[in-house]
Enzyme design. Structure first.
Site, PDB file in Angstrom:
ATOM      1  CB  THR A  35      -0.928  -0.030   1.112  1.00 24.00           C
ATOM      2  OG1 THR A  35      -1.950  -1.024   1.064  1.00 24.00           O
ATOM      3  CG2 THR A  35      -1.566   1.273   1.597  1.00 24.00           C
ATOM      4  CB  THR A  55       0.393  -3.490   6.081  1.00 21.30           C
ATOM      5  OG1 THR A  55      -0.706  -3.741   5.441  1.00 21.30           O
ATOM      6  CG2 THR A  55       0.882  -2.397   5.971  1.00 21.30           C
ATOM      7  CG  ASP A  56      -2.345  -7.896   3.723  1.00 20.71           C
ATOM      8  OD1 ASP A  56      -2.982  -8.145   2.736  1.00 20.71           O
ATOM      9  OD2 ASP A  56      -2.488  -6.978   4.303  1.00 20.71           O
ATOM     10  CE  LYS A  80      -3.119  -4.901   7.880  1.00 13.67           C
ATOM     11  NZ  LYS A  80      -3.251  -4.966   6.320  1.00 13.67           N
ATOM     12  CE1 TYR A 125      -5.747   0.816   0.238  1.00 16.58           C
ATOM     13  CE2 TYR A 125      -3.966  -0.217  -1.120  1.00 16.58           C
ATOM     14  CZ  TYR A 125      -4.837  -0.185   0.054  1.00 16.58           C
ATOM     15  OH  TYR A 125      -4.411  -0.940   1.151  1.00 16.58           O
ATOM     16  CD  GLU A 178      -5.721 -25.964  28.459  1.00 18.73           C
ATOM     17  OE1 GLU A 178      -5.813 -24.725  28.323  1.00 18.73           O
ATOM     18  OE2 GLU A 178      -6.795 -26.499  28.051  1.00 18.73           O
TER      19      GLU A 178
HETATM   20  N1  DAS Z   1      -2.609  -5.737   0.212  1.00 20.25           N
HETATM   21  C1  DAS Z   1      -1.671  -5.148   1.435  1.00 20.25           C
HETATM   22  C2  DAS Z   1      -0.160  -5.470   1.154  1.00 20.25           C
HETATM   23  O1  DAS Z   1       0.260  -5.727   0.238  1.00 20.25           O
HETATM   24  C3  DAS Z   1      -1.740  -3.676   1.195  1.00 20.25           C
HETATM   25  C4  DAS Z   1      -1.122  -3.089   2.418  1.00 20.25           C
HETATM   26  O2  DAS Z   1      -1.678  -2.971   3.281  1.00 20.25           O
HETATM   27  O3  DAS Z   1       0.084  -2.884   2.223  1.00 20.25           O
HETATM   28  O4  DAS Z   1       0.284  -6.056   2.258  1.00 20.25           O
END
Ligand code: DAS
Length: 362
Positions: free
Chosen positions: A45, A125-126, A198, A59, A319
């Protein structure tokens, strides 16, 4: 007298004056050479673009090339000599093990260059948390490596990428960031690449660590509060220069009424380890225990993690009789981090006792 000659004379006078100063004054009068920071871009992103300023969630990721990212934050030039490389241009949900290895080798090679002070990796970010942990385990350098992303594309109102990128370069250029392991800068926080994760999928404050930030970046200055207690980078036993591929490790998500056939599918897919993302304390349902014991007897490692979000803490023999079943526990690592560590550890054969040591230490 021409302007060129005038400038030359002025420079001669200045250098003569400077030479007459005591060494400490000369040093103070001579601006320190700016550090060199290399930005290795992979997509996400932070390189995204939407149709309008209102599109903060709608986007396309991985559109803007690294040189445009750098041009979009002219203030970087006051922090460091910055240059960019485009390693990939993908959304990070599409990252694969081979891309992790290529990226790790490139970052390691860049940091071996004495001219390079630090590296920033721009990333979606994923799976940012997997990449930051992987680099933390295998890049044997104490120079700053900062992984950064954004939750909104640069085309959106109140986009977060520019400041996140600026902060990442500030940290990568900071001598105080040396030896702290791989770092993640998001929304003013400096997190450890080991446990940054995240937690929210739609807010700019998406990332946190169950054990808190290591520090903050505010208006171009770093403020540190703690350091990582676990092994990393130069204190790691793993080395990207000795890794050419990562073995397959599967995650099976725990829930009520599971289908044990999912574990068979993981084995058929070539998994050398299965991370059981168990409910609560990494628990395994009684109807799946025999299946996992049988898989373990075939030589596949079983690692118990937990699906709980904030701060798992799976202990041995709590457990589940891990000693009896010869299983390993992921301790505080979430399933996706446990997958990375198991894959790095199993780049060579290990006993389950050795694998468990690695989970305690990293
Ligand atoms: N699809 C997500 C990624 O590329 C977009 C982001 O949040 O960066 O990890």
């Amino acid at each position: 007298m021409t302007s060129g000659l005038r400038a030359t004379c002025a420079a001669l006078v200045a250098s003569a004056t400077l030479a007459a100063l005591p060494a400490w004054a000369q040093q103070a009068a001579t601006p320190a050479a700016k550090p060199t920071v290399v930005i290795v871009a992979t997509g996400g992103t932070i390189a995204g673009a939407g149709a309008s300023a209102l599109n903060s969630a709608t986007y396309q990721a991985a559109k803007v090339p690294v040189d445009k990212l750098i041009a979009g934050v002219p203030e970087l030039a006051s922090v460091a000599n910055v240059r960019g490389e485009q390693a990939f241009q993908i959304a990070s949900e599409s990252f694969t093990n081979d891309k992790l290895v290529v990226l790790g080798k490139r970052v390691s090679a860049l940091l071996k260059d004495p001219e390079v002070s630090g590296v920033v990796v721009t990333h979606g970010t994923d799976t940012l948390e997997e990449t930051s942990f992987f680099l933390n385990l295998v890049v044997r350098s104490d120079k700053p490596i900062v992984v950064v992303g954004s939750m909104r594309p640069g085309s959106a109102m109140s986009a977060d990428g520019m400041l996140n990128l600026y902060d990442a370069v500030v940290v990568a250029a900071s001598p105080s960031a040396k030896g702290k392991g791989v770092l993640v800068t998001m929304a003013d926080d400096i997190l450890s690449g080991r446990d940054a994760s995240k937690r929210v999928n739609i807010k700019t404050s998406a990332f946190s660590s169950p054990w808190g930030s290591l520090g903050m970046v505010v208006e171009g200055k770093t403020y540190w509060f703690r350091s990582l207690a676990k092994r990393h980078t130069i204190n790691s036993e793993f080395d990207i220069d000795a890794i050419d591929a990562l073995p397959e490790v599967a995650i099976v998500y725990g829930s009520g009424s599971m289908n044990p056939a999912l574990y068979d599918a993981a084995v058929q897919g070539g998994a050398k380890a299965i991370v059981h993302a168990g409910t609560g304390n990494g628990s395994v349902p009684n109807y799946a225990v025999d299946k996992l014991k049988a898989i373990r007897e075939k030589g596949v490692m079983i690692v118990r993690s937990t699906r709980v979000g904030e701060g798992g803490f799976v202990l041995r023999n709590a457990e589940q009789p891990d000693d009896q079943y010869d299983w390993v526990v992921a301790h505080d690592l979430n399933p996706q981090k446990a997958k990375i560590l198991a894959a790095v550890a199993l780049t060579r054969p290990r006993s389950s006792a050795e694998l468990q040591r690695i989970f305690w230490e990293y």
